[in-house]
Structures are given as structure tokens and as C-alpha cells.
Scaffold this motif. Structure first.
Motif, PDB file in Angstrom:
ATOM      1  N   VAL A  64       0.864  -1.180   0.000  1.00 54.73           N
ATOM      2  CA  VAL A  64       0.000   0.000   0.000  1.00 54.73           C
ATOM      3  C   VAL A  64       0.901   1.230   0.000  1.00 54.73           C
ATOM      4  N   ILE A  65       0.602   2.217  -0.840  1.00 56.88           N
ATOM      5  CA  ILE A  65       1.362   3.459  -0.896  1.00 56.88           C
ATOM      6  C   ILE A  65       0.413   4.618  -0.630  1.00 56.88           C
ATOM      7  N   GLU A  66       0.724   5.404   0.408  1.00 57.19           N
ATOM      8  CA  GLU A  66      -0.045   6.596   0.755  1.00 57.19           C
ATOM      9  C   GLU A  66       0.840   7.822   0.529  1.00 57.19           C
ATOM     10  N   GLU A  67       0.355   8.757  -0.264  1.00 54.49           N
ATOM     11  CA  GLU A  67       1.116   9.940  -0.646  1.00 54.49           C
ATOM     12  C   GLU A  67       0.425  11.193  -0.116  1.00 54.49           C
ATOM     13  N   HIS A  68       1.169  12.021   0.614  1.00 56.57           N
ATOM     14  CA  HIS A  68       0.601  13.220   1.223  1.00 56.57           C
ATOM     15  C   HIS A  68       1.285  14.464   0.650  1.00 56.57           C
ATOM     16  N   PRO A  69       0.597  15.271  -0.160  1.00 55.00           N
ATOM     17  CA  PRO A  69       1.201  16.500  -0.682  1.00 55.00           C
ATOM     18  C   PRO A  69       1.490  17.488   0.450  1.00 55.00           C
ATOM     19  N   LEU A  70       2.607  18.201   0.335  1.00 57.66           N
ATOM     20  CA  LEU A  70       3.041  19.145   1.363  1.00 57.66           C
ATOM     21  C   LEU A  70       2.969  20.576   0.826  1.00 57.66           C
ATOM     22  N   ARG A  71       2.813  21.510   1.743  1.00 57.28           N
ATOM     23  CA  ARG A  71       2.754  22.928   1.358  1.00 57.28           C
ATOM     24  C   ARG A  71       4.120  23.473   0.968  1.00 57.28           C
ATOM     25  N   ASN A  72       5.179  22.898   1.545  1.00 56.63           N
ATOM     26  CA  ASN A  72       6.520  23.386   1.251  1.00 56.63           C
ATOM     27  C   ASN A  72       7.525  22.297   1.597  1.00 56.63           C
ATOM     28  N   ARG A 280       7.896  15.603  -6.945  1.00 58.79           N
ATOM     29  CA  ARG A 280       7.440  15.413  -8.325  1.00 58.79           C
ATOM     30  C   ARG A 280       7.187  16.808  -8.899  1.00 58.79           C
ATOM     31  N   GLY A 281       8.039  17.227  -9.850  1.00 63.01           N
ATOM     32  CA  GLY A 281       7.982  18.618 -10.287  1.00 63.01           C
ATOM     33  C   GLY A 281       8.418  19.518  -9.152  1.00 63.01           C
ATOM     34  N   GLU A 282       7.607  20.519  -8.825  1.00 55.62           N
ATOM     35  CA  GLU A 282       7.897  21.404  -7.699  1.00 55.62           C
ATOM     36  C   GLU A 282       7.167  20.982  -6.429  1.00 55.62           C
ATOM     37  N   GLN A 283       6.364  19.927  -6.535  1.00 63.66           N
ATOM     38  CA  GLN A 283       5.539  19.487  -5.408  1.00 63.66           C
ATOM     39  C   GLN A 283       6.271  18.449  -4.565  1.00 63.66           C
ATOM     40  N   TRP A 284       6.357  18.704  -3.233  1.00 63.84           N
ATOM     41  CA  TRP A 284       6.940  17.748  -2.305  1.00 63.84           C
ATOM     42  C   TRP A 284       5.850  16.896  -1.663  1.00 63.84           C
ATOM     43  N   TYR A 285       6.221  15.655  -1.305  1.00 66.00           N
ATOM     44  CA  TYR A 285       5.291  14.706  -0.691  1.00 66.00           C
ATOM     45  C   TYR A 285       5.967  14.007   0.485  1.00 66.00           C
ATOM     46  N   TYR A 286       5.143  13.649   1.464  1.00 69.15           N
ATOM     47  CA  TYR A 286       5.548  12.657   2.460  1.00 69.15           C
ATOM     48  C   TYR A 286       4.828  11.370   2.081  1.00 69.15           C
ATOM     49  N   VAL A 287       5.575  10.261   1.976  1.00 70.98           N
ATOM     50  CA  VAL A 287       5.021   9.017   1.448  1.00 70.98           C
ATOM     51  C   VAL A 287       5.302   7.877   2.422  1.00 70.98           C
TER      52      VAL A 287
END
Length: 297
Positions: A64-72, A280-287
Motif C-alpha cells: 500500500v502506498i499513501e502519498e501526502h502532498p506538502l505545502r513546502n 514530483r515537479g515542484e511538489q513535495w510529498y511525504y510518502v
């Protein structure tokens, strides 16, 4: 059908139409692709189709992969991030019990190299991975089973980063993760320093998996439910290789092999999950990727 009566001809045509209708239909491929393609010497991984905006992703392997987009960007000392949905505390509490079961490697001190090296039990003996620096200042990795050297690999130049990241063994298989360093001198004003570019390599039973699969880099290996899990970079993008399957997450960056306070951004490897940061691009994630029940997004 010349000479047949009209009714006989009609019955024969209807019978042929019935046979055509009963022909088995080839099923369409599932979302997870086809069976791995066999070759005379290796088994190529399948490639998974994923929708980059829909998470969690759940695979038949149990991953299972859970991806959380971050503000910065995530920050360190202490580690903290601000998600677009939910809070830091809510996300970190979700699989906190699994995250604490961090994988630890066995170490020993090598007095000849004045360094700590790694080992693991294998088939009743010690499997050790050590580094040796020769007279030309080149580093060699040695894999030893007991007193016998069973494999060697050049690792470039010495640097501050540990060039042996891990060693594992189960059944008839041993795996080592090592780092090849390319270093050069940098002069800033009156001072001079050395900068090194790391490249992760994963070796399985004496074969470099980077070469087998055409990976530019492979790093972050561990067993996950007895199956190999690691990150790979191919054509400039980073994904996950798990259970002979490539998951093309198309990340541009996953921080790894960082030291000091920045090491908080390196992947965290636990027995049933891996937690990491990715861009991914300019978007950071906690996964978080692992063997767990997916949470609500």
C-alpha cells in the motif's frame, strides 16, 4: 451448399453462427499489467499503471502506498512538514506503531581499515561486506562468507559517506547495497574542499541489479514480507521496485544518503513499511509504503 434444401441450409448456417459466438474471448489486461516476461537468464519486472492523483494505491502483492502532498519543503531539527490535508500529528500517528520497528544492521569494527563494517548470518556463517582502500586511493568492496572472499566490486574514491549501506541474506540469496563515489576538488577563495557524487548499487548473488534492469541508480533496499523492496532511477525518474514489479511513481527526487541533520530526510526503513520524502515537479510529498491497512485521505 448447392443441392441442399432451403431448411437444411438455414440450419447449417445457424449452427456455424452458434460456434462463432461460443469462441473463447481473450480477457483484457488488468490494471497491474501482464505476467513478468521470462528470458533465458533473468526475469524482467512488470510495470504498473497508476493514476498520479489517486492515492492510496493498493497492489495485489499487499503493498500500500499513501502519498501526502506538502505545502513546502520539509524541515529538520526537528523533522516537520505541513500537509495540504490533515496535520503533521495526524499523519505521523497513523502508522506510528509500525514506524518504530526500525531495521537495524549488525556491525563490527575492522581494525585494519579502522572502520565499522556490516555483517549478517547466512547459512550458518557470517556474511560480511567490508571496504578496502588500495595504494591508488581506490575503494574496493569485499563480500566475505566466513573466511572466503566471494565477491569484489570497485566503489570509486573514498569519502565521508559510508560506502556499505546494508547486507541481507535469506535462503540461497544474499544482497548488498553499496555506494560508488565520484569525487572532485572544489576551491572557494582560499579554501579547498572535496565534493563527492554518490550512486547507489544493489548486488544480488554477485550480480549488479542496476545493470540487469538498466537502472541509473538503485538504493534503499530491504526485505518487505520476504520480498525485495528498493527504489530505482530510470530515464531520470524514480520509482519503487517490489516483488518483481516496477511502480513508476515518476518522482524527480527522493533524498537519500544525506548526513548530519539532513539525514532526517533519508528514507526510514521499518520491518513492515518505508517512510520517505519525494518531489514530483515542484511538489513535495511525504510518502508511506508498506504492508498496512490504508488510512483515510
Amino acid at each position: 451448399m448447392t443441392g441442399l434444401r432451403p431448411l437444411t441450409r438455414l440450419l447449417l448456417v445457424m449452427g456455424l453462427m452458434g460456434l462463432t459466438a461460443c469462441t473463447p474471448q481473450v480477457p483484457s489486461p488488468t490494471l497491474l499489467g501482464t505476467t513478468p516476461i521470462p528470458s533465458p537468464t533473468l526475469l524482467l519486472p512488470t510495470s504498473v499503471s497508476i493514476e498520479p492523483t489517486l492515492t492510496p494505491w493498493i497492489f495485489p502483492s499487499g503493498l500500500v502506498i499513501e502519498e501526502h502532498p506538502l505545502r513546502n519543503l520539509p524541515s529538520v531539527e526537528p523533522l516537520y512538514f505541513e500537509p495540504l490535508t490533515g496535520t503533521f500529528d495526524q499523519i505521523m500517528a497513523r502508522h506510528a506503531d509500525l514506524r518504530t520497528n526500525v531495521i537495524q544492521h549488525n556491525t563490527f569494527f575492522d581494525p585494519q581499515e579502522n572502520a565499522f563494517e556490516l555483517w549478517t548470518p547466512w547459512q550458518g556463517q557470517r556474511l560480511e561486506v567490508v571496504t578496502k582502500t588500495n595504494s591508488a586511493n581506490q575503494v574496493m568492496a569485499e563480500v566475505r562468507r566466513g573466511d572466503q572472499v566471494i565477491y569484489t566490486l570497485p566503489l570509486g574514491q573514498p569519502g565521508a559517506l559510508s560506502q556499505v549501506q546494508g547486507v541481507w541474506a535469506q535462503g540461497d540469496t544474499w544482497v548488498a547495497e553499496v555506494v560508488y563515489l565520484t569525487c572532485h576538488s572544489v576551491r572557494t577563495g582560499e579554501s579547498q574542499s572535496v565534493e563527492c557524487q554518490p550512486r547507489g548499487l544493489i548486488i544480488q548473488n554477485g550480480e549488479v541489479l542496476n545493470e540487469r534492469y538498466g537502472y541509473e541508480e538503485a538504493f534503499g533496499f530491504q526485505w518487505l514480507n520476504g520480498k525485495p523492496f528498493y527504489f530505482f532511477q530510470k530515464s531520470g525518474w524514480i520509482g519503487i521496485h517490489y516483488h518483481d514489479q516496477e511502480i513508476p511513481l515518476r518522482y524527480a527526487e527522493i533524498p537519500h544518503y544525506r548526513c548530519c541533520s539532513a539525514a532526517e530526510l533519508n528514507p526510514l526503513h521499518a520491518a513492515q513499511m518505508v517512510a520517505f520524502f519525494a518531489r514530483r515537479g515542484e511538489q513535495w510529498y511525504y510518502v508511506e509504503a508498506g504492508l498496512f491497512t490504508p488510512g483515510q485521505q
